[in-house]
Design a protein around this motif. Sequence first.
Motif, PDB file in Angstrom:
ATOM      1  N   GLU A   1       0.838  -1.204   0.000  1.00  0.00           N
ATOM      2  CA  GLU A   1       0.000   0.000   0.000  1.00  0.00           C
ATOM      3  C   GLU A   1       0.873   1.255   0.000  1.00  0.00           C
ATOM      4  O   GLU A   1       0.581   2.222  -0.705  1.00  0.00           O
ATOM      5  N   ARG A   2       1.974   1.237   0.768  1.00  0.00           N
ATOM      6  CA  ARG A   2       2.899   2.382   0.764  1.00  0.00           C
ATOM      7  C   ARG A   2       3.480   2.610  -0.627  1.00  0.00           C
ATOM      8  O   ARG A   2       3.624   3.744  -1.073  1.00  0.00           O
ATOM      9  N   THR A   3       3.805   1.513  -1.328  1.00  0.00           N
ATOM     10  CA  THR A   3       4.339   1.626  -2.685  1.00  0.00           C
ATOM     11  C   THR A   3       3.313   2.291  -3.605  1.00  0.00           C
ATOM     12  O   THR A   3       3.653   3.171  -4.404  1.00  0.00           O
ATOM     13  N   LEU A   4       2.050   1.858  -3.490  1.00  0.00           N
ATOM     14  CA  LEU A   4       0.983   2.462  -4.298  1.00  0.00           C
ATOM     15  C   LEU A   4       0.833   3.950  -3.986  1.00  0.00           C
ATOM     16  O   LEU A   4       0.692   4.780  -4.900  1.00  0.00           O
TER      17      LEU A   4
ATOM     18  N   VAL B   1      -5.471   6.593 -13.675  1.00  0.00           N
ATOM     19  CA  VAL B   1      -5.090   5.549 -12.726  1.00  0.00           C
ATOM     20  C   VAL B   1      -4.055   4.613 -13.358  1.00  0.00           C
ATOM     21  O   VAL B   1      -3.165   4.110 -12.673  1.00  0.00           O
ATOM     22  N   ARG B   2      -4.126   4.412 -14.678  1.00  0.00           N
ATOM     23  CA  ARG B   2      -3.149   3.517 -15.335  1.00  0.00           C
ATOM     24  C   ARG B   2      -1.726   4.054 -15.181  1.00  0.00           C
ATOM     25  O   ARG B   2      -0.778   3.271 -15.108  1.00  0.00           O
ATOM     26  N   ASP B   3      -1.564   5.402 -15.124  1.00  0.00           N
ATOM     27  CA  ASP B   3      -0.225   5.983 -14.921  1.00  0.00           C
ATOM     28  C   ASP B   3       0.312   5.633 -13.532  1.00  0.00           C
ATOM     29  O   ASP B   3       1.499   5.339 -13.370  1.00  0.00           O
ATOM     30  N   ILE B   4      -0.578   5.682 -12.548  1.00  0.00           N
ATOM     31  CA  ILE B   4      -0.190   5.345 -11.170  1.00  0.00           C
ATOM     32  C   ILE B   4       0.160   3.860 -11.082  1.00  0.00           C
ATOM     33  O   ILE B   4       1.172   3.473 -10.496  1.00  0.00           O
ATOM     34  N   ALA B   5      -0.680   3.024 -11.721  1.00  0.00           N
ATOM     35  CA  ALA B   5      -0.442   1.574 -11.710  1.00  0.00           C
ATOM     36  C   ALA B   5       0.900   1.246 -12.367  1.00  0.00           C
ATOM     37  O   ALA B   5       1.681   0.440 -11.845  1.00  0.00           O
TER      38      ALA B   5
ATOM     39  N   ALA C   1       3.744   2.156 -10.081  1.00  0.00           N
ATOM     40  CA  ALA C   1       3.821   1.248  -8.935  1.00  0.00           C
ATOM     41  C   ALA C   1       4.181  -0.179  -9.352  1.00  0.00           C
ATOM     42  O   ALA C   1       4.503  -1.010  -8.503  1.00  0.00           O
ATOM     43  N   GLY C   2       4.092  -0.469 -10.672  1.00  0.00           N
ATOM     44  CA  GLY C   2       4.393  -1.821 -11.149  1.00  0.00           C
ATOM     45  C   GLY C   2       3.297  -2.816 -10.842  1.00  0.00           C
ATOM     46  O   GLY C   2       3.561  -3.997 -10.590  1.00  0.00           O
ATOM     47  N   VAL C   3       2.032  -2.335 -10.847  1.00  0.00           N
ATOM     48  CA  VAL C   3       0.894  -3.219 -10.572  1.00  0.00           C
ATOM     49  C   VAL C   3      -0.175  -2.992 -11.642  1.00  0.00           C
ATOM     50  O   VAL C   3      -0.074  -2.064 -12.452  1.00  0.00           O
ATOM     51  N   GLY C   4      -1.197  -3.837 -11.615  1.00  0.00           N
ATOM     52  CA  GLY C   4      -2.324  -3.660 -12.525  1.00  0.00           C
ATOM     53  C   GLY C   4      -3.298  -2.612 -12.001  1.00  0.00           C
ATOM     54  O   GLY C   4      -3.336  -2.331 -10.799  1.00  0.00           O
ATOM     55  N   VAL C   5      -4.093  -2.051 -12.907  1.00  0.00           N
ATOM     56  CA  VAL C   5      -5.096  -1.046 -12.524  1.00  0.00           C
ATOM     57  C   VAL C   5      -6.077  -1.636 -11.505  1.00  0.00           C
ATOM     58  O   VAL C   5      -6.496  -0.963 -10.561  1.00  0.00           O
ATOM     59  N   ALA C   6      -6.422  -2.916 -11.687  1.00  0.00           N
ATOM     60  CA  ALA C   6      -7.375  -3.558 -10.762  1.00  0.00           C
ATOM     61  C   ALA C   6      -6.854  -3.548  -9.332  1.00  0.00           C
ATOM     62  O   ALA C   6      -7.633  -3.441  -8.378  1.00  0.00           O
ATOM     63  N   THR C   7      -5.533  -3.647  -9.165  1.00  0.00           N
ATOM     64  CA  THR C   7      -4.946  -3.625  -7.818  1.00  0.00           C
ATOM     65  C   THR C   7      -5.193  -2.280  -7.154  1.00  0.00           C
ATOM     66  O   THR C   7      -5.515  -2.221  -5.960  1.00  0.00           O
ATOM     67  N   ILE C   8      -5.051  -1.202  -7.917  1.00  0.00           N
ATOM     68  CA  ILE C   8      -5.319   0.147  -7.368  1.00  0.00           C
ATOM     69  C   ILE C   8      -6.767   0.234  -6.901  1.00  0.00           C
ATOM     70  O   ILE C   8      -7.057   0.674  -5.786  1.00  0.00           O
ATOM     71  N   TYR C   9      -7.695  -0.228  -7.757  1.00  0.00           N
ATOM     72  CA  TYR C   9      -9.121  -0.132  -7.406  1.00  0.00           C
ATOM     73  C   TYR C   9      -9.489  -1.061  -6.258  1.00  0.00           C
ATOM     74  O   TYR C   9     -10.423  -0.771  -5.507  1.00  0.00           O
ATOM     75  N   ARG C  10      -8.765  -2.167  -6.102  1.00  0.00           N
ATOM     76  CA  ARG C  10      -9.041  -3.054  -4.976  1.00  0.00           C
ATOM     77  C   ARG C  10      -8.703  -2.359  -3.659  1.00  0.00           C
ATOM     78  O   ARG C  10      -9.423  -2.476  -2.679  1.00  0.00           O
TER      79      ARG C  10
END
Length: 199
Positions: A26-29, A46-50, A53-62
């Motif tokens: 979560e800190r990384t995000l 949000v895709r820029d943030i993902a 962070a090196g994660v998928g967009v779905a991870t951000i929304y989760r």
Amino acid sequence: MEGTVRVNDGDGGAGPRKRADARRNERTLLDAAAAVFVTSGVEAPVRDIAARAGVGVATIYRHFPTRADLIIAVYRHQVEACAEAGPALLAAVASPYAALGRWINLFVDFLVTKHGLAAVLRSDDAGFEALHAYFLDRLVPVCGQLLQAAAAAGEIRADVDALELMRGVGNLCIGAENDPRYDARRLVEFLIAGLRLPH
């Protein structure tokens, strides 16, 4: 029986580690979101943030179902980082006055890199109402601790109020993000230099 299976498959004892991993993720995000907000504003995709962070967009929304959730979390995360920096600087820097100066620089960075955040925080969204009080509750005591330490060391005058100083710094930062010629940090340096007692 189910509990026995969990112990046998090595899952027992993983709970605290999983929680620590989740906090770290979560800190990384939040660090990634903060960096993107600085360069692109709070409306950044949000895709820029993902991607950062090196994660998928779905991870951000989760983690953060709405943009408001993400903005509030980034704000709180950065307030916490600023709050934790005060005692750390006092312990690590040669003098309380130097620690105060370094902390005020962090506070200025916090204020001038909130592209679009101020407008969002002034919106009618109920989720933002408590943030200002939270900001003051966390940061005014830290600033006060730094001021007291510098005053006790005979480095600055003793009659400086933490909230008053933070308001003054905040006022000097207004407009910094809209005018590249305006150097808020330089003006704040003058303000902090003015606290010093003559030797």
